[in-house]
Every structure is written in structure tokens, then in C-alpha cells.
Write an enzyme that holds these catalytic residues in place. Structure first.
Site, mmCIF file in Angstrom:
data_model
loop_
_atom_site.group_PDB
_atom_site.id
_atom_site.type_symbol
_atom_site.label_atom_id
_atom_site.label_comp_id
_atom_site.label_asym_id
_atom_site.label_seq_id
_atom_site.Cartn_x
_atom_site.Cartn_y
_atom_site.Cartn_z
ATOM 1 C CB SER A 294 27.626 -34.546 13.481
ATOM 2 O OG SER A 294 27.582 -33.836 15.379
ATOM 3 C CG ASP B 139 29.533 -40.586 18.923
ATOM 4 O OD1 ASP B 139 29.915 -39.180 19.096
ATOM 5 O OD2 ASP B 139 29.394 -41.384 17.437
ATOM 6 C CG HIS C 245 31.174 -37.296 16.892
ATOM 7 N ND1 HIS C 245 29.418 -37.647 17.268
ATOM 8 C CD2 HIS C 245 31.531 -36.261 16.431
ATOM 9 C CE1 HIS C 245 29.266 -36.181 16.698
ATOM 10 N NE2 HIS C 245 29.888 -36.084 16.376
HETATM 11 N N1 LIG Z 1 32.837 -28.377 18.583
HETATM 12 C C1 LIG Z 1 32.558 -29.780 18.747
HETATM 13 C C2 LIG Z 1 32.493 -30.421 17.136
HETATM 14 C C3 LIG Z 1 31.364 -31.000 16.559
HETATM 15 O O1 LIG Z 1 30.785 -31.321 17.419
HETATM 16 C C4 LIG Z 1 32.085 -31.136 15.187
HETATM 17 C C5 LIG Z 1 32.463 -30.986 14.735
HETATM 18 C C6 LIG Z 1 32.864 -31.559 12.829
HETATM 19 C C7 LIG Z 1 31.758 -32.174 12.193
HETATM 20 C C8 LIG Z 1 30.782 -32.410 13.989
HETATM 21 C C9 LIG Z 1 30.252 -32.312 15.034
HETATM 22 N N2 LIG Z 1 29.411 -32.589 14.995
HETATM 23 C C10 LIG Z 1 28.093 -32.206 14.571
HETATM 24 O O2 LIG Z 1 27.623 -32.125 14.109
HETATM 25 C C11 LIG Z 1 33.612 -29.982 19.649
HETATM 26 O O3 LIG Z 1 33.137 -30.568 20.442
HETATM 27 O O4 LIG Z 1 33.503 -31.715 18.966
#
Ligand SMILES: N[C@@H](CC(=O)c1ccccc1NC=O)C(=O)O
EC number: 3.5.1.9
Length: 306
Positions: free
Chosen positions: A163, A248, A280
Site C-alpha cells: 500500500s 482491492d 487489501h
Molecule cells: N483508513 C484506511 C487504512 C488503510 O488504508 C491501511 C491500513 C493498514 C495498512 C495499509 C493501509 N492502506 C494503505 O497504506 C482504510 O480505509 O482502510
């Protein structure tokens, strides 16, 4: 009529989305199918926490090793049982939209990879609001230089990110190593459910702690930088795997596909995989399993098996 920038589309598809839909597309937890959003995030942290405890209890390691002078600039190294100095190194950058997550809950792949002779490094960087995107990119660069200096006999450094962490790893495709004392022995990239164009993030609530301007987003956008790059990959053997989960969001999926296509146009040795039936978070937490398709893909790439 607006003249499109050279080499760029007239209008990026995300610009047609309403504010609500953009927010939805860039909220990964809303796309999880087997759990509720909050439960998915909780499970992800819990699995990360357990995997890290297990890794620290069962693998030879060096923890909280500083790679710079900043308080947040440290990393954990987990070694395989066999002699370690000359093993391949897999360096992992956790996700969490550059504002959450920690190396202390992100040792997902440590046990399966060290069992096969790969040293695994989990890197901490200063998340927002303490760190800016520019600072995080600089920290990640220095963490890799540190590993190369400490382990000059390594059999390859492989960067893996999830991510937001995949964004940070992808920025290393464009790093200028001549500014540093050594060039790392980079052999491969595993970019998992990543974000490569940061511009849409500027218009979502995720930008709250980040305070990114459009200019910051462009300067730190591997998609934009790669489109503009005139240089060819330094090492044509360096393999870039762009991986996205079937569950995703369509925007995450589009970003991965477009980044992969741009890599191909730039002459990189890239491949693209959409992993069946994972979201994800599952895409990364399943790296705790030896027989998971992505664990196997990573090991095959590192050991160069067909
Ligand atoms: N608030 C985000 C959290 C999130 O995107 C996320 C959480 C843990 C590991 C990776 C993530 N996404 C991108 O870095 C969500 O909507 O899922």
C-alpha cells in the site's frame, strides 16, 4: 480547449468521480468482503502483532538498529538459520497511508522467508504528522544504503512494500544512489496493493495528517516520475512485480495496472499479478503462510526459479 501535457492523458479517470466516490475508492477497508471495515483493520494489526512476536521469539535478530540519527530511523533484521552475511535480503516497508502502522506489527513474512534462507528487514520511518512524504522517501533511501553498507556481501536486496509502503518502495526505482556512498545491490521489487499516483489522495480525508499539496504529490509520484524519466533501468535483470488483490478497489487496481504498463514502456522487467480472492489486508497477512501463492512467488523470484 485545454492542451494536455505531453505524454499525459487529457484527464485522469479519478477526476470524474464525485467526492464521496473518491473517498470510497481510496478507503481500502470499505472493500473488504469477509469482515466489516473496522474488524478487518483490527484483524490486520492483530495478525501483524502475533507474527512479529513469533518472529522475535524464534528467529535470530537485531532489533531497533539505527540507520540514521533521527529517533524514528531504525529497523529490525531477522536472519535465516544458516550464515547470514551473504544471504539475499528482503526489505519491507509497511502500509497505513503514511500515517499509521509500525515496524513492530509488520513482520508478516519473516518466518516463511527466513526459513528458506532470506534475511528480512522491517523498516520504521516517520509517519505523518511527524514526517512528510519527502522525509519518508529520504528515510527509506537511507535505510537501504545502510543495509548495503552493513552487508556488502548480500546476494541481492529485494524491496517489498504494501500500500503506502509499496509507494515508498516504488520511489526507489527512481532514486539517485550517486548521492550516497554505495549503490545498493537491488535485484527485485515486490509492490503489493500500492499507490503510485498520489494526486487523488490530496482530495480525500486521508490527506488530513499528510497536508500534501498537489506539488508534493507530483514530486513524490512514481507514476508521474516514471512517465517523465528518460533513463533506462540500471539493471535489466532487476524484476519488478506489481501485485494487486482481486478485492482491492477499482481505483487501486487501475493504479497498479497503469504503473505496470508504464514500467513496461520504460524497459523495466516487470510483471503484473492480480491475486485471486484476497482483499487489501489479506494480501499481506497471508504472507505469514509458507504455502501462500505470494510467498511462493517472492521466493521463486529471489532464487530465480522459473
Ligand atoms: N483508513 C484506511 C487504512 C488503510 O488504508 C491501511 C491500513 C493498514 C495498512 C495499509 C493501509 N492502506 C494503505 O497504506 C482504510 O480505509 O482502510
Amino acid at each position: 480547449m485545454e492542451v494536455p501535457e505531453r505524454g499525459r492523458r487529457a484527464e485522469a479517470p479519478w477526476k470524474k468521480l464525485s467526492k464521496e466516490e473518491l473517498e470510497n475508492q481510496y478507503s481500502p477497508s470499505r472493500w473488504v468482503i469477509r469482515l466489516g471495515a473496522e474488524e478487518a483493520l483490527r484483524t490486520y494489526s492483530q495478525i501483524g502483532d502475533e507474527a512479529t512476536k513469533r518472529a522475535r521469539a524464534t528467529r535470530r535478530n537485531r532489533l531497533h538498529v539505527p540507520y540514521g540519527d533521527g529517533e524514528g530511523e531504525n529497523l529490525d533484521i531477522y536472519f535465516p538459520e544458516q550464515v547470514s552475511e551473504a544471504s539475499p535480503f528482503c526489505v519491507f516497508f509497511h502500509g497505513g497511508y503514511w500515517q499509521s502502522g509500525s515496524k513492530d506489527t509488520s513482520a508478516f513474512m519473516v518466518n516463511p522467508l527466513t526459513a528458506q534462507g532470506v534475511a528480512v528487514v522491517i523498516v520504521a520511518y516517520d509517519i505523518a504528522p511527524k514526517g512528510t512524504l519527502d522525509q519518508m522517501v529520504d528515510q527509506v533511501t537511507r535505510s537501504i544504503v545502510y543495509i548495503q553498507k552493513q552487508y556488502p556481501r548480500n546476494e541481492g536486496i529485494y524491496l517489498c512494500g504494501h500500500s503506502a509502503g509499496a509507494h515508498l518502495a516504488a520511489m526507489m526505482l527512481l532514486a539517485d544512489w550517486t548521492k550516497h556512498a554505495v549503490a545498493p545491490n537491488l535485484r527485485g521489487f515486490f509492490l503489493i496493493s500500492g499507490i503510485y499516483d498520489l494526486e487523488p489522495i490530496v482530495f480525500t480525508s486521508q490527506n488530513g495528517p499528510l497536508l500534501m499539496t498537489l506539488e508534493d504529490a507530483r514530486r513524490n509520484g512514481p507514476q508521474q516520475l516514471l512517465e517523465a524519466a528518460l533513463t533506462q533501468p540500471v539493471d535489466p535483470a532487476c524484476h519488478v512485480l506489481v501485485i494487486v488483490g482481486q478485492h482491492d478497489s477499482p481505483e487501486f487496481s487501475r493504479q497498479s495496472r497503469e504503473f505496470y504498463q508504464t514500467l513496461c514502456r520504460g524497459g523495466w522487467n516487470a510483471s503484473f499479478e492480480e491475486l485471486h480472492d484476497v482483499d487489501h489486508f489479506e494480501i499481506i497477512w497471508k504472507l505469514t503462510q509458507d504455502d501462500y501463492v505470494l510467498t511462493q512467488m517472492i521466493l521463486r523470484t529471489i532464487f530465480q526459479e522459473p
